[in-house]
Motif scaffolding. Sequence first.
Motif, short mmCIF file in Angstrom:
data_model
loop_
_atom_site.label_atom_id
_atom_site.label_comp_id
_atom_site.label_asym_id
_atom_site.label_seq_id
_atom_site.Cartn_x
_atom_site.Cartn_y
_atom_site.Cartn_z
N CYS A 32 -5.90 -3.91 -5.71
CA CYS A 32 -6.43 -2.61 -5.28
C CYS A 32 -5.78 -1.50 -6.10
O CYS A 32 -4.70 -1.68 -6.65
CB CYS A 32 -6.12 -2.37 -3.80
N GLU A 33 -6.44 -0.35 -6.14
CA GLU A 33 -5.87 0.84 -6.77
C GLU A 33 -6.29 2.07 -5.98
O GLU A 33 -7.48 2.29 -5.73
CB GLU A 33 -6.34 0.99 -8.22
N VAL A 34 -5.30 2.87 -5.59
CA VAL A 34 -5.56 4.10 -4.84
C VAL A 34 -6.27 5.10 -5.75
O VAL A 34 -5.82 5.37 -6.87
CB VAL A 34 -4.25 4.69 -4.28
N THR A 35 -7.38 5.65 -5.27
CA THR A 35 -8.18 6.59 -6.06
C THR A 35 -8.18 8.01 -5.50
O THR A 35 -8.48 8.95 -6.24
CB THR A 35 -9.64 6.10 -6.15
N ARG B 30 -1.14 0.85 -7.78
CA ARG B 30 -1.79 -0.45 -7.75
C ARG B 30 -1.02 -1.35 -6.80
O ARG B 30 0.20 -1.36 -6.80
CB ARG B 30 -1.84 -1.07 -9.14
N VAL C 7 -2.11 8.40 -5.68
CA VAL C 7 -3.24 8.15 -6.58
C VAL C 7 -2.73 7.39 -7.80
O VAL C 7 -1.71 7.73 -8.40
CB VAL C 7 -3.93 9.47 -6.98
N TYR D 265 -9.34 3.62 -1.86
CA TYR D 265 -8.88 2.75 -2.94
C TYR D 265 -9.96 1.75 -3.33
O TYR D 265 -10.83 1.40 -2.53
CB TYR D 265 -7.58 2.02 -2.59
N ARG D 266 -9.90 1.35 -4.62
CA ARG D 266 -10.75 0.27 -5.08
C ARG D 266 -10.21 -1.00 -4.45
O ARG D 266 -8.99 -1.20 -4.37
CB ARG D 266 -10.70 0.16 -6.60
N THR E 264 -12.68 3.60 1.97
CA THR E 264 -12.25 4.97 2.26
C THR E 264 -11.96 5.09 3.74
O THR E 264 -12.78 4.72 4.58
CB THR E 264 -13.34 5.99 1.86
N THR F 7 -15.16 -0.12 -2.80
CA THR F 7 -14.27 0.99 -2.49
C THR F 7 -14.13 1.11 -0.98
O THR F 7 -15.14 1.08 -0.26
CB THR F 7 -14.80 2.32 -3.06
N VAL G 14 0.85 -1.19 0.00
CA VAL G 14 0.00 0.00 0.00
C VAL G 14 0.89 1.25 0.00
O VAL G 14 1.97 1.25 0.59
CB VAL G 14 -0.96 -0.01 1.22
#
Length: 138
Positions: free
Chosen positions: A59-62, A46, A43, A72-73, A84, A82, A39
């Motif tokens: 996961c992907e930080v949004t 992945r 933004v 993140y997703r 948060t 998601t 992690v």
Amino acid sequence: MTRSDTIICEKFLPHPPAAVWKALTDPALHARWWAAGDVAPVVGHRFTLDMGGFGSRPCEVTEVDEQRLLAYRFAEGTLDTTITWELRPEGGGTRLVLTHAGFDLDSPMGRQAYDGMGEGWPHVLGRLDTVLGEVARP
């Protein structure tokens, strides 16, 4: 009938936002209270979380707002939810608000994940509090 596809958990942590932020974004600390994974608060970053018997979850930080918000997703391609983490300074500590949204309650997997995580998240936040206490000790 309206059904919520969102889990919201709040916990007061008697630690400053900087300490909570580090636990959310430092892979070594993150692995101690929830899941191992690379992690990072960037933004577009992945990463994969190792959920033990539940497998690896991509996961992907949004969204990132340093020491205030990390989103993140989670479990792209399976759950597609998601997560948060919102940090709010409160007195000498931090109010942490976890929002886990987007569960497909019409699918058996989505419903099972929603029910399981709804019960599991409070325990995960308890482990976070324990790890923060261990890290804070001299």
